[in-house]
Design a protein around this motif. Structure first.
Motif, short mmCIF file in Angstrom:
data_model
loop_
_atom_site.label_atom_id
_atom_site.label_comp_id
_atom_site.label_asym_id
_atom_site.label_seq_id
_atom_site.Cartn_x
_atom_site.Cartn_y
_atom_site.Cartn_z
N PHE A 247 -60.18 -104.97 -13.20
CA PHE A 247 -59.12 -105.54 -14.02
C PHE A 247 -57.99 -104.42 -14.23
N ALA A 248 -56.87 -104.65 -14.21
CA ALA A 248 -55.98 -103.81 -14.22
C ALA A 248 -55.88 -102.95 -15.71
N CYS A 249 -56.28 -103.69 -16.80
CA CYS A 249 -56.34 -102.80 -18.22
C CYS A 249 -57.31 -101.85 -18.10
N GLU A 250 -58.26 -101.60 -17.03
CA GLU A 250 -58.97 -100.53 -17.05
C GLU A 250 -58.27 -99.03 -16.77
N TYR A 251 -57.07 -99.27 -16.36
CA TYR A 251 -56.60 -98.27 -15.75
C TYR A 251 -56.19 -97.37 -16.97
N GLU A 252 -55.70 -98.08 -18.10
CA GLU A 252 -55.33 -97.50 -19.03
C GLU A 252 -56.10 -97.67 -20.60
N SER A 253 -57.27 -97.97 -20.33
CA SER A 253 -58.01 -98.18 -21.42
C SER A 253 -57.77 -99.28 -22.38
N VAL A 254 -57.00 -100.39 -22.03
CA VAL A 254 -56.83 -101.29 -22.80
C VAL A 254 -57.45 -102.50 -23.21
N GLN A 255 -57.46 -102.67 -24.23
CA GLN A 255 -58.57 -103.88 -25.01
C GLN A 255 -57.50 -105.21 -25.37
N PRO A 256 -57.14 -105.94 -24.51
CA PRO A 256 -56.29 -107.00 -24.82
C PRO A 256 -56.92 -107.97 -25.90
N ASP A 257 -56.11 -108.92 -26.41
CA ASP A 257 -56.69 -109.92 -27.22
C ASP A 257 -57.16 -111.15 -26.27
N VAL A 258 -56.10 -111.44 -25.24
CA VAL A 258 -56.24 -112.34 -24.27
C VAL A 258 -56.14 -112.16 -22.93
N LEU A 259 -56.78 -112.44 -21.85
CA LEU A 259 -56.60 -111.86 -20.43
C LEU A 259 -56.63 -113.21 -19.68
N CYS A 260 -55.86 -113.52 -18.79
CA CYS A 260 -55.77 -114.55 -17.90
C CYS A 260 -56.21 -114.23 -16.35
N ILE A 261 -56.94 -114.69 -15.59
CA ILE A 261 -57.31 -114.27 -14.42
C ILE A 261 -57.33 -115.96 -13.51
N GLY A 262 -57.05 -115.71 -12.08
CA GLY A 262 -57.10 -116.75 -11.29
C GLY A 262 -57.06 -116.18 -9.69
N LYS A 263 -56.27 -116.91 -9.25
CA LYS A 263 -56.13 -116.40 -7.50
C LYS A 263 -57.54 -115.75 -6.88
N GLY A 264 -57.74 -114.42 -6.92
CA GLY A 264 -58.96 -113.99 -6.20
C GLY A 264 -60.21 -114.23 -6.89
N LEU A 265 -60.33 -115.07 -7.90
CA LEU A 265 -61.57 -115.37 -8.90
C LEU A 265 -62.66 -116.10 -7.85
N THR A 266 -62.07 -116.98 -7.25
CA THR A 266 -63.00 -117.86 -6.45
C THR A 266 -62.93 -117.22 -5.03
N GLY A 267 -62.43 -116.13 -4.58
CA GLY A 267 -62.05 -115.80 -3.25
C GLY A 267 -61.04 -116.64 -2.57
N GLY A 268 -60.39 -117.40 -3.12
CA GLY A 268 -59.34 -118.39 -2.51
C GLY A 268 -60.15 -119.62 -1.94
N TYR A 269 -61.25 -120.05 -2.70
CA TYR A 269 -61.99 -120.96 -2.14
C TYR A 269 -61.52 -122.24 -2.70
N LEU A 270 -61.75 -122.23 -4.04
CA LEU A 270 -61.43 -123.55 -4.76
C LEU A 270 -60.46 -123.01 -6.13
N PRO A 271 -59.84 -123.99 -6.38
CA PRO A 271 -59.09 -123.78 -7.63
C PRO A 271 -59.67 -123.44 -8.86
N MET A 272 -59.52 -122.49 -9.49
CA MET A 272 -60.20 -122.03 -10.98
C MET A 272 -59.32 -120.74 -11.20
N SER A 273 -59.12 -121.05 -12.60
CA SER A 273 -58.80 -119.74 -13.46
C SER A 273 -59.61 -119.75 -14.72
N ALA A 274 -59.23 -118.84 -15.55
CA ALA A 274 -59.77 -118.39 -16.72
C ALA A 274 -59.12 -117.83 -17.93
N THR A 275 -59.14 -118.01 -18.95
CA THR A 275 -58.32 -117.45 -20.07
C THR A 275 -59.73 -116.89 -20.97
#
Ligand code: PLP
Length: 457
Positions: A273-301
């Motif tokens: 996660f990009a947040c790791e670079y600056e040790s940031v603890q967000p309240d909400v984080l959105c992911i998608g794209k590379g999550l399934t390696g580009g195989y199937l549509p999935m994202s997460a909040t």
């Protein structure tokens, strides 16, 4: 070149129906002529003519382990033998549960709950709804907070809600009458490779956001930002320290921080996660794209416990939001297999080796007269083309990408920028081939320009 398995008539039919019937995303259809891909092999795509292309854009930043990876293929095939779909509304599946647990284990510690969606825009939409509803039902004094504070030039997707928080002129201006108002600060142009003045640049931008928060904090449901690098804005790298500073401002002014790691997360930025670079603890984080390696549509909040708990209570406190395929077990199986591969590549240092190779290659391009800027964060690089004057050269990146295609390398331009976002699985030799081709093509295009007098500078 591979042998084609299509006859000339079949190829002509596919091309004509594709042009006349399929409405392609982000494409002007009046003169459309795109590739038609028959299959993928590792980091390569093979079109219906049998021509091979290095997928140097990871099929739009998704296929982090290339195509037809045996472990991901097997995970999906195994799951397919059990069940293809189980609704997330009042039901679950072991693969989805395992994925949620894995994500929470990997993510910044503040995040404890996972809401599954289908694509990047839907993950950001639900993040915004969660933040809005959170304030209405949190604590003793419910608050009316209906604004989002966003970065200049932001891009978070193409649904109306995500367009409202977006700020890329070309994509978003037309829809202005349909959009809800947002608070927008400056775009924090910086650099990761050339960070000599970064502290001062970060501070200048943080001061601007402080002013906005001083004036509006009580109206703001959340600060929403893409951390470290705004990709679709044209690969805008933030000055180091900006993200950390924004997280501290959110705490100081008691508002939520939503980070959109759809493009930069899942190992792409060199960390999970990009947040790791600056040790940031967000309240909400959105992911998608590379999550399934580009195989199937999935994202997460992903959200913090504090947020989740504000939704516990009677029916009126429920999050009335969902997507039909949220938490789909086939996609979850693909994601579990993908994350296992990504984690082991991060642990073994393969990604950092490739990142260093990319850095050396980018630095080598820097001295070319037509290259205005190179920059990099993990496996997210950019080469920006142009001379001292921007305007007459706008189509250079498009021309370079067209020529690269003839050389068997697929990259997609973004304005004057050419994002270099290859699969994490790209080999040393393939990355070298990519940059050798890029160097050759830039040189050729520059010379053609010089000869025609158009690009001389
Ligand atoms: C940072 C960011 N957020 C959101 C999105 C939207 O994702 P999707 O196209 O999957 O809806 C993108 C897509 O490029 C993105 O780069």
């Amino acid at each position: 070149m591979n042998p084609t398995r299509y006859s000339e008539q079949e190829i002509a039919w596919l091309q004509s129906v594709d042009r006349d019937t399929v409405w392609h995303a982000f494409s002007q259809m009046s003169n459309y002529a795109g590739l038609i891909i028959d299959r993928g092999e590792g980091n390569w795509l093979i079109d219906i003519h049998g021509k091979r292309y290095l997928d140097a854009a990871s099929s739009l930043w998704c296929n982090v382990h290339g195509h037809c990876h045996p472990a991901i293929n097997r995970a999906i095939a195994d799951q397919l033998e059990k069940v293809a779909h189980v609704t997330n509304l009042g039901m679950s599946h072991p693969e989805t549960i395992r994925l949620a647990e894995r994500l929470i284990r990997l993510a910044p510690e503040s995040l404890k709950h996972v809401f599954f969606c289908s694509d990047g825009a839907s993950a950001v939409e639900v993040a915004m709804k969660i933040a809005f509803q959170f304030w209405k039902q949190s604590g003793a004094a419910p608050q009316e907070r209906n604004k989002f504070l966003v970065l200049g030039n932001a891009y978070h997707g193409d649904t109306i809600g995500t367009v409202a928080v977006g700020g890329v002129e070309q994509f978003h201006r037309l829809f202005q009458p349909l959009l809800f108002p947002v608070l927008r600060g400056p775009c924090p142009y910086g650099s990761r490779m050339h960070s000599e003045r970064s502290e001062a640049v970060a501070q200048k931008h943080l001061d601007a956001y402080r002013s906005l928060l001083e004036e509006h904090a009580r109206e703001i449901a959340a600060v929403l930002l893409e951390p470290l690098l705004q990709c679709a804005a044209g690969m805008v790298y933030h000055p180091p320290g900006f993200l950390k500073g924004m997280a501290e401002l959110c705490r100081e002014f008691d508002t939520l921080l939503i980070v959109d790691e759809i493009a930069v997360g899942m190992g792409r930025c060199g960390r999970m996660f990009a947040c790791e670079y600056e040790s940031v603890q967000p309240d909400v984080l959105c992911i998608g794209k590379g999550l399934t390696g580009g195989y199937l549509p999935m994202s997460a909040t992903l959200t913090s416990r504090r947020i989740f708990e504000a939704f516990l209570g009677d029916a009126s406190q429920t999050l009335y939001h969902g997507h039909t395929y949220g938490g789909n077990p086939l996609a979850a199986a693909a994601a579990n297999a993908t994350l296992e591969l990504t984690q082991s590549m991060l642990d073994s240092g393969t990604i950092s080796d490739r990142t260093n190779q990319m850095k050396t290659e980018l630095e080598g391009l820097q001295s070319m007269s037509m290259v205005r800027r190179v920059d990099q964060l993990g496996m997210l690089g950019v080469v920006e083309l142009g001379g001292p004057s921007n305007d007459p050269l706008r189509r250079l990146s498009k021309r370079v990408c067209e020529e690269l295609l003839l050389e068997g390398v697929w990259l997609r331009p973004l304005g004057n920028a050419i994002p270099i976002v290859p699969p994490l699985s790209i080999s040393h030799a393939e990355l070298k081939l990519l940059f050798d081709s890029l160097r050759r093509v830039i040189q050729r295009v520059a010379m053609e320009g010089d000869n025609s007098g158009r690009l001389a500078h």
